[in-house]
Design an enzyme around this catalytic site. Structure first.
Site, PDB file in Angstrom:
ATOM      1  N   LYS A   1      -0.167 -10.317  -8.925  1.00 38.41           N
ATOM      2  CA  LYS A   1      -1.581 -10.348  -8.573  1.00 38.41           C
ATOM      3  C   LYS A   1      -2.372 -11.380  -9.387  1.00 38.41           C
ATOM      4  O   LYS A   1      -3.525 -11.653  -9.071  1.00 38.41           O
ATOM      5  CB  LYS A   1      -2.201  -8.963  -8.751  1.00 38.41           C
ATOM      6  CG  LYS A   1      -1.658  -7.957  -7.749  1.00 38.41           C
ATOM      7  CD  LYS A   1      -2.384  -6.622  -7.823  1.00 38.41           C
ATOM      8  CE  LYS A   1      -2.000  -5.711  -6.680  1.00 38.41           C
ATOM      9  NZ  LYS A   1      -0.625  -5.170  -6.825  1.00 38.41           N
TER      10      LYS A   1
HETATM   11  C1  LIG Z   1       0.059  -4.634  -5.757  1.00 40.67           C
HETATM   12  C2  LIG Z   1       1.512  -4.569  -5.943  1.00 40.67           C
HETATM   13  C3  LIG Z   1       2.404  -4.503  -4.856  1.00 40.67           C
HETATM   14  C4  LIG Z   1       1.919  -4.382  -3.421  1.00 40.67           C
HETATM   15  O1  LIG Z   1       1.303  -5.556  -2.939  1.00 40.67           O
HETATM   16  P1  LIG Z   1       0.405  -5.469  -1.612  1.00 40.67           P
HETATM   17  O2  LIG Z   1      -0.144  -6.856  -1.455  1.00 40.67           O
HETATM   18  O3  LIG Z   1      -0.655  -4.460  -1.888  1.00 40.67           O
HETATM   19  O4  LIG Z   1       1.297  -5.071  -0.503  1.00 40.67           O
HETATM   20  C5  LIG Z   1       3.761  -4.501  -5.108  1.00 40.67           C
HETATM   21  N1  LIG Z   1       4.233  -4.548  -6.367  1.00 40.67           N
HETATM   22  C6  LIG Z   1       3.425  -4.599  -7.443  1.00 40.67           C
HETATM   23  C7  LIG Z   1       4.023  -4.618  -8.798  1.00 40.67           C
HETATM   24  C8  LIG Z   1       2.037  -4.641  -7.270  1.00 40.67           C
HETATM   25  O5  LIG Z   1       1.245  -4.674  -8.346  1.00 40.67           O
END
Ligand SMILES: *Cc1c(COP(=O)(O)O)cnc(C)c1O
Length: 432
Positions: free
Chosen positions: A106
């Protein structure tokens, strides 16, 4: 590029308006007015280009009305300052997206959104906004880090007390400056419902400009497409001929949707696999054709504990709302916690690789797909460093996981949080 609201009221916005508003006024998600198409000469050149050159070309059409090329370049240069390596794990590849400042994929989206919002808020009359987020652990750190020191923006993060890992808590609570952590005596769902209530509280929203920082925001969603292009570049440079298959651990479906957007723009991809834990709303939709949101179930891959994934409407839109078209490019699979743990053990014992629970869920989906489609360049996305989910990883593998150098310093910092037990506490904090 203009953005249209997916409720089809014909409401449009510029990139800047879409970033500031998050959701459209009619509560629809913003979606690009058209899907840009790459020239084949660009796709052929990808293996020779730098990540920054690729990012500029890919992102340019989405922001062209509100950022000039040098602004965009500066911004991307700041958020793409780390590696996105592919590690061979048996016959699979792990696309490691955890080398950023908070060890989570993210970081790119949150960083990009923070820089855009910081830049755009300067043009607004009241040059101030408060970003309000609820986190089960992972989002909060990336958002806090992305927005740290951004002028005009205060960040308020709600997290469930005692339910995030030690690193995650340090990432949320030690930054200071414009970042405040509210430690909620309750669950993640309690945090989430307090945030939702704040956004519709007229007394509050008339006094404070509240913004959310989740993948609903186009500035957080769209840059995630870059991972898929970078992986493609790396595979081509490894002389791998087959088009990649991407297996993506999915919660809110923002990440995978961004990859599918890149594919629609011209990135050669053979197939996408969305991997869920037991929160399997989309898996059910693919089976039945009926989209039925579910209550969230807590799992060991808690960043994917989402019962009503907001970005799925964007995926449907990419495929003209035709399930048949979608099925051609996309498969959804779900796995239980016990299957996930077995996969973590298998990955460790057979390939000496430590996967976090989210990566392990994606590995399972890829393994199932490749059992039927063996000549595939299979890539699973490893979305978090194992040390962020240290309890599960250590107890499942019976090993000690070390914390990477770049976040080690956090562990000695002092936690600062404000204990919060109900909505009134949150409201009075925001109004003070
Ligand atoms: C947020 C997150 C996801 C999921 O991603 P999305 O875009 O919400 O589908 C998967 N793995 C981790 C470690 C995350 O922080």
């Amino acid at each position: 590029m203009k953005y249209v609201s997916l409720t089809n009221n014909g409401q449009t916005a510029s990139f800047k308006q879409a970033v500031i508003q998050g959701l459209a006024p009619d509560k629809g998600l913003y979606y690009p007015a058209y899907i840009p198409q790459w020239k084949s000469s660009f796709v052929e050149k990808i293996p020779e280009l730098s990540n920054l050159e690729i990012a500029l070309e890919a992102m340019r059409p989405f922001v062209d009305e509100d950022l000039n090329l040098s602004e965009l370049e500066q911004l991307l240069d700041d958020v793409l300052s780390f590696e996105f390596p592919l590690q061979q794990v048996g016959k699979y590849y792990s696309l490691e997206l955890f080398h950023g400042p908070t060890l989570a994929f993210k970081d790119v989206g949150a960083g990009f959104m923070a820089k855009c919002l910081g830049r755009f808020i300067q043009d607004e009359q009241n040059q101030k906004a408060t970003v309000l987020v609820a986190t089960s652990g992972d989002t909060g750190g990336a958002v806090a880090n992305g927005f740290l020191g951004v002028e005009g923006i205060d960040v308020v993060i709600l997290y469930p007390s005692g339910k995030v890992s030690p690193i995650q808590e340090k990432q949320l609570t030690t930054l200071g400056q414009n970042i405040t952590a509210l430690e909620v005596q309750g669950t993640f769902d309690d945090c989430q419902s307090m945030v939702k209530r704040a956004f519709v509280d007229p007394e509050l929203t008339s006094k404070v400009r509240l913004t959310s920082a989740n993948s609903i925001n186009v500035a957080r969603w769209i840059p995630q497409m870059l991972y898929y292009i970078f992986a493609y570049k790396t595979l081509k440079n490894m002389r791998i001929q087959e088009h990649p298959v991407f297996s993506v651990p999915s919660g809110n479906f923002g990440n995978i949707c961004a990859g599918m957007l890149a594919h629609k723009m011209g990135l050669p991809v053979a197939h996408f696999i969305a991997c869920n834990n037991t929160n399997d709303t989309v898996v059910d939709f693919m089976k039945t054709g009926v989209y039925r949101p579910k209550d969230t179930v807590a799992t060991i891959s808690n960043a994917m504990d989402v019962g009503n994934p907001s970005n799925f409407v964007r995926i449907l839109e990419l495929f003209n709302k035709q399930k048949k078209e979608l099925e051609f490019d996309f498969t959804a699979l779900s796995y239980s916690d016990s299957e996930t743990k077995v996969a973590m053990q298998e990955i460790y014992n057979q390939f000496n690789y430590v996967a976090d629970p989210h990566g392990a869920v994606a590995y399972l989906g890829l393994q199932a797909y490749m059992a039927k489609n063996p000549t595939t360049a299979g890539v699973f996305l490893e979305t978090a460093h194992p040390s962020k989910f240290i309890d599960v990883v250590e107890s499942t593998l019976d090993i000690e996981v070390s914390i990477p150098e770049n976040v080690h310093f956090l562990m000695n910092r002092e936690k600062q949080s404000i204990l919060t037990s109900n909505y009134e506490d949150l409201k009075s904090f925001l109004l003070q």
